[in-house]
Every structure is written in C-alpha cells, then in structure tokens.
Write a protein that holds these residues in place. Sequence first.
Motif, mmCIF file in Angstrom:
data_model
loop_
_atom_site.group_PDB
_atom_site.id
_atom_site.type_symbol
_atom_site.label_atom_id
_atom_site.label_comp_id
_atom_site.label_asym_id
_atom_site.label_seq_id
_atom_site.Cartn_x
_atom_site.Cartn_y
_atom_site.Cartn_z
ATOM 1 N N THR A 105 0.847 -1.206 0.000
ATOM 2 C CA THR A 105 0.000 0.000 0.000
ATOM 3 C C THR A 105 0.873 1.244 0.000
ATOM 4 O O THR A 105 0.629 2.188 -0.747
ATOM 5 C CB THR A 105 -0.898 0.011 1.267
ATOM 6 N N PHE A 158 1.177 4.284 -2.841
ATOM 7 C CA PHE A 158 0.997 5.723 -2.620
ATOM 8 C C PHE A 158 2.289 6.512 -2.861
ATOM 9 O O PHE A 158 2.408 7.662 -2.454
ATOM 10 C CB PHE A 158 0.445 5.991 -1.216
ATOM 11 N N ASP A 198 2.176 9.982 3.566
ATOM 12 C CA ASP A 198 1.191 10.606 4.458
ATOM 13 C C ASP A 198 1.027 9.866 5.778
ATOM 14 O O ASP A 198 0.142 10.197 6.575
ATOM 15 C CB ASP A 198 -0.164 10.712 3.742
ATOM 16 N N ALA A 199 1.863 8.842 6.009
ATOM 17 C CA ALA A 199 1.834 8.143 7.298
ATOM 18 C C ALA A 199 2.967 8.666 8.170
ATOM 19 O O ALA A 199 4.037 9.023 7.658
ATOM 20 C CB ALA A 199 2.003 6.637 7.095
ATOM 21 N N ALA A 215 5.804 4.957 11.819
ATOM 22 C CA ALA A 215 6.492 4.108 12.803
ATOM 23 C C ALA A 215 6.181 2.630 12.577
ATOM 24 O O ALA A 215 7.094 1.797 12.487
ATOM 25 C CB ALA A 215 6.115 4.520 14.224
ATOM 26 N N ASN A 216 4.908 2.320 12.477
ATOM 27 C CA ASN A 216 4.546 0.905 12.277
ATOM 28 C C ASN A 216 5.095 0.387 10.958
ATOM 29 O O ASN A 216 5.587 -0.740 10.868
ATOM 30 C CB ASN A 216 3.019 0.732 12.285
ATOM 31 N N ASN A 241 8.909 -0.071 11.283
ATOM 32 C CA ASN A 241 9.236 -1.112 12.266
ATOM 33 C C ASN A 241 9.004 -2.501 11.676
ATOM 34 O O ASN A 241 9.778 -3.440 11.920
ATOM 35 C CB ASN A 241 8.401 -0.951 13.544
ATOM 36 N N ASP A 275 1.236 11.698 17.256
ATOM 37 C CA ASP A 275 2.004 11.222 18.406
ATOM 38 C C ASP A 275 2.878 12.363 18.940
ATOM 39 O O ASP A 275 3.914 12.693 18.361
ATOM 40 C CB ASP A 275 2.856 10.034 17.935
ATOM 41 N N GLY A 310 -2.279 5.173 12.789
ATOM 42 C CA GLY A 310 -2.324 5.596 14.188
ATOM 43 C C GLY A 310 -3.725 6.042 14.577
ATOM 44 O O GLY A 310 -4.727 5.541 14.068
HETATM 45 P P1 NAD Z 1 -0.105 2.616 10.344
HETATM 46 O O1 NAD Z 1 0.736 1.406 10.154
HETATM 47 O O2 NAD Z 1 -1.381 2.478 11.083
HETATM 48 O O3 NAD Z 1 -0.446 3.262 8.918
HETATM 49 C C1 NAD Z 1 0.495 3.423 7.915
HETATM 50 C C2 NAD Z 1 0.116 2.597 6.711
HETATM 51 O O4 NAD Z 1 -0.976 3.170 6.030
HETATM 52 C C3 NAD Z 1 1.221 2.532 5.682
HETATM 53 O O5 NAD Z 1 2.170 1.563 6.051
HETATM 54 C C4 NAD Z 1 0.463 2.203 4.418
HETATM 55 O O6 NAD Z 1 0.326 0.814 4.267
HETATM 56 C C5 NAD Z 1 -0.931 2.776 4.659
HETATM 57 N N1 NAD Z 1 -1.254 3.972 3.836
HETATM 58 C C6 NAD Z 1 -2.472 4.232 3.276
HETATM 59 N N2 NAD Z 1 -2.450 5.393 2.604
HETATM 60 C C7 NAD Z 1 -1.218 5.903 2.721
HETATM 61 C C8 NAD Z 1 -0.586 7.112 2.262
HETATM 62 N N3 NAD Z 1 -1.235 8.024 1.512
HETATM 63 N N4 NAD Z 1 0.704 7.339 2.620
HETATM 64 C C9 NAD Z 1 1.361 6.450 3.378
HETATM 65 N N5 NAD Z 1 0.823 5.289 3.820
HETATM 66 C C10 NAD Z 1 -0.453 5.003 3.509
HETATM 67 O O7 NAD Z 1 0.658 3.806 11.066
HETATM 68 P P2 NAD Z 1 2.142 4.361 10.979
HETATM 69 O O8 NAD Z 1 2.029 5.757 10.465
HETATM 70 O O9 NAD Z 1 3.082 3.432 10.306
HETATM 71 O O10 NAD Z 1 2.536 4.404 12.535
HETATM 72 C C11 NAD Z 1 2.070 5.442 13.367
HETATM 73 C C12 NAD Z 1 1.793 4.927 14.748
HETATM 74 O O11 NAD Z 1 2.929 4.276 15.285
HETATM 75 C C13 NAD Z 1 1.462 6.040 15.713
HETATM 76 O O12 NAD Z 1 0.259 5.701 16.382
HETATM 77 C C14 NAD Z 1 2.628 6.037 16.708
HETATM 78 O O13 NAD Z 1 2.194 6.452 17.966
HETATM 79 C C15 NAD Z 1 3.042 4.604 16.684
HETATM 80 N N6 NAD Z 1 4.408 4.241 17.109
HETATM 81 C C16 NAD Z 1 5.384 5.184 17.373
HETATM 82 C C17 NAD Z 1 6.653 4.780 17.776
HETATM 83 C C18 NAD Z 1 7.715 5.837 17.997
HETATM 84 O O14 NAD Z 1 7.514 6.990 17.649
HETATM 85 N N7 NAD Z 1 8.888 5.509 18.575
HETATM 86 C C19 NAD Z 1 6.936 3.426 17.919
HETATM 87 C C20 NAD Z 1 5.941 2.483 17.636
HETATM 88 C C21 NAD Z 1 4.681 2.899 17.232
#
Ligand code: NAD
Length: 428
Positions: A153, A157, A187-188, A191-192, A195, A282, A329
């Motif tokens: 995904t 994007f 646009d994310a 972190a997830n 990781n 966050d 998130g």
């Molecule tokens: P997520 O995994 O819920 O969402 C990201 C995913 O959305 C992407 O991997 C992609 O598959 C999808 N997506 C859909 N449309 C997209 C677009 N236009 N652009 C990019 N991706 C798109 O969340 P995340 O952003 O990977 O992680 C954020 C969360 O992780 C927060 O809640 C944060 O608190 C938490 N977190 C933070 C840490 C830290 O800061 N040290 C550690 C672990 C977790």
Amino acid sequence: MTEDARPRTSRISGFHKLSAQQRIDRAAAFAGLDEAQRAQLAAPSNIDAHLADHMIENMVTTIAIPVGIATNMRVDGRDVLVPMATEESSVIAAVGNSARQCYDSGGFTTSMSGTQMIAQIQLLDVADPHRGRLVILEQRAEIERICNACDATLVKFGGGFRELEVRVLDTPGGAMVITHIIVDTRDAMGANAVNTMAERLAPELARWTGGRALLRILSNLADRRVVRARATWPCAVIGGEAVRDAMIAAYHFADHDPYRAATHNKGIMNGVSAVVLATGNDTRAVEAGAHAYAARTGRYRSLSAWEVTAQGDLTGTIELPMAVGLVGGAVKIHPTARALVAILQVKTAEELARIIAAVGLAQNFGAMKALATEGIQRGHMSLHAQNVAFAAGAVGEEVGEIARRLIDRQSINEEAAGLALAELRGGR
Ligand code: NAD
C-alpha cells in the motif's frame, strides 16, 4: 468500604478482560473513590467508549482537553484556522496575536526536506564488523525488495524504501553494526510501517554477517523529515527597535544557554504539540525528535533563529523534525481528530507538518516578545485567575467576578479566591 477492607493489591489478573465500567469499579474500590468520582470517570465524552477501549489497553475513561482555534494564520499564501489542543492558558492567544502582527507582511513561508523516516537495526557479535558493513551495503537491491514487499500500500501511494546506511559503532559493549533503512512514508507518520520492515530485515542481516540482531525500531530523530518556517515582523508593528532588540537578546540567551534553551523550546512545543495532539498525532514522537534535533551539534540549542533584516525588521526561522501523518495511528480513527483535520483543509502530511512549524514559530515570537517586554505573567493573569476561581468553587458568573477581584488585589491564589468567593456570596 472502610480503609482496611479495601483490596490493596495492584496484582489484578484479567484486568484487561473487564469492561470499562468494571475497571472503574475495581480502581474505585482500590482507591476508595466516592460516587461523584466514579460517575465522573464513567461520564461520556466525544470519543465512543468502545473505540477508546480498542485504542489502548485497560481503558477506564477519557480525559477531555480543551481545543481552541488559532486565528490570523497565513501559511504559504493560504489563510488557515488551526485547531490546538492544550490545557495551558495563553498558548492559543499568543499564536493568534503573533500571527496578526506578521499577517500583512505575508505571514509564514514554509518548506520541508521530505517525508522519510529512519529505522535502525542493531547487530551484535559480528566478528568482522567492517566487512559486515560492506556485505550489507552490497545487498541494497535485496534489502529494497524485502522492505517494499512488506508494504504494498505504501509503495502504491508513492512511498517505500529509499536509502541504506550502515555504520560501525564502537561502544563499551564492543563493536556494533548499525543499519539504517530510509523509507519514504508519505502521508503516514510511519512508525509501524518502518518497524515492520526492520523486523522483517533483521534475520537476513544477521545471516549475511554472522551477527546477532537485537533492536529493530525507528529513530525519532527524524532528520530526513525536517520542516522549516520563516516570517518577518515589521519593526513598527511589533513596537519599535527597543522591542526588536530585546527579542534578539532573548534569542541569543536561549541559543547559548541550555537552561534557557529548554524553556525557549518548550514554548515552541506549546504550539507544536497542541496541533500534533489535536490532529491525533504522536506528541512524544515529535517532542523526542525536536529535542534531539536541538542538540544535534553536541550542545542543546534553540530550535529557532532570530535576526534583523536589511530593512530593520525582525525575522525568525524555525527548523525541526516533524513526523506527523494523516493516515494510520489515531489520526484516522479518532472522530474528533478527523473533524479537526478537516478544519485545516490539508491533503497531505507535509502540508500539516508545514502549518505546525509555522505555529511553532508564532508561539516562539509571542513568548519571546512577552518575556522581553512586560513579562509573561500579565498575559497569563486573566485566564490563570479564572482557573484559580474555578478551583476555589466559583460557578457561572462568579468566575469572572472572582478573577477580576483577584487581579485587582494582585493576589491570585486559591486562598484569596476562597475569601473573595465568601465575600461575593455574602453579598459584599
Ligand atoms: P499505520 O501502520 O497504522 O499506517 C500506515 C500505513 O498506512 C502505511 O504503512 C500504508 O500501508 C498505509 N497507507 C495508506 N495510505 C497511505 C498514504 N497516503 N501514505 C502512506 N501510507 C499510507 O501507522 P504508521 O504511520 O506506520 O505508525 C504510526 C503509529 O505508530 C502512531 O500511532 C505512533 O504512535 C506509533 N508508534 C510510534 C513509535 C515511535 O515513535 N517511537 C513506535 C511504535 C509505534
């Protein structure tokens, strides 16, 4: 329940399986809460209890923080209303005031270095770490394939793996091979996303180098995701050369003294964190990034810089990492955050980040101007006095009246508020 009969252990097995109401009951029994306190914890909020229960573990209640809107903000030629979630008085007024004073000279101009995040993989026990480093670098194409396969995904994007960095770190625990994968998370916050990639990659790195993988996690020092904002305040608008020069002196103090810089940057984060929170992002990630970035030269310094232009006006700049997103998130699932993001009318995480930087700079201007002129307390006084009046038990119109009396008497504390309230209710 008498004090002695209360269950006093924190070893509660299966707490997570209870309903929110049952958890409140258990905590209430533990602490001896009264009925009013129990009812307060069970009161509904603008987030559905079922959703809240799925967002975190062991959820008992929610805590409401006021959200206000900062006015007068003009960012990159567009007027924006900025929602800010904060429990601190004066923060939102300061942003609106500061933005008003630079509105006619164009408001804020912003830019961003990109939307790339860094994930780190730590390898221990590599017999020949320098050779191991090169072995990993040789696998760039395979590493790119593995990372992108984790998140179709994200790739769809326009995001995904971008770069590879490997360092050998000499530590008291021996040499470590530290791999950075640099991933555009668009646009994310990411972190997830990163990781997951780091965890998937780690066993391969261990296999290629003969080492042992330990930590696999993003770095909050998101220095590939740096946002910048600048604005110029006309000297005449801000009160003349004396005010301008006092603000410059305040900045130099902050940039050369970590004791002052901590508070200077805290003021910036008053603005930044309030928008980060309002948009469901966050706050800790952004704060960790900001403070680490402030110390990147080896000395903790100001996140902003202030100068006098050739025309004699005051110009300010700010630069800090801004790992915020619009997908993933809590951003996507918290209904209030979604409605507040809608007020901002942003389509990308970058647009959001740029507005946040502008708010940070506006906040910094407001705090520095107040500190360098009349001091911070006068602006704080009115709302602070109202908070003290509330705390003393004032209700309705009493709050404003008590606050006025406290300010007139230059005695803003709960005892004085209690006396003033007694006077008021006694008809004096
Ligand atoms: P997520 O995994 O819920 O969402 C990201 C995913 O959305 C992407 O991997 C992609 O598959 C999808 N997506 C859909 N449309 C997209 C677009 N236009 N652009 C990019 N991706 C798109 O969340 P995340 O952003 O990977 O992680 C954020 C969360 O992780 C927060 O809640 C944060 O608190 C938490 N977190 C933070 C840490 C830290 O800061 N040290 C550690 C672990 C977790």
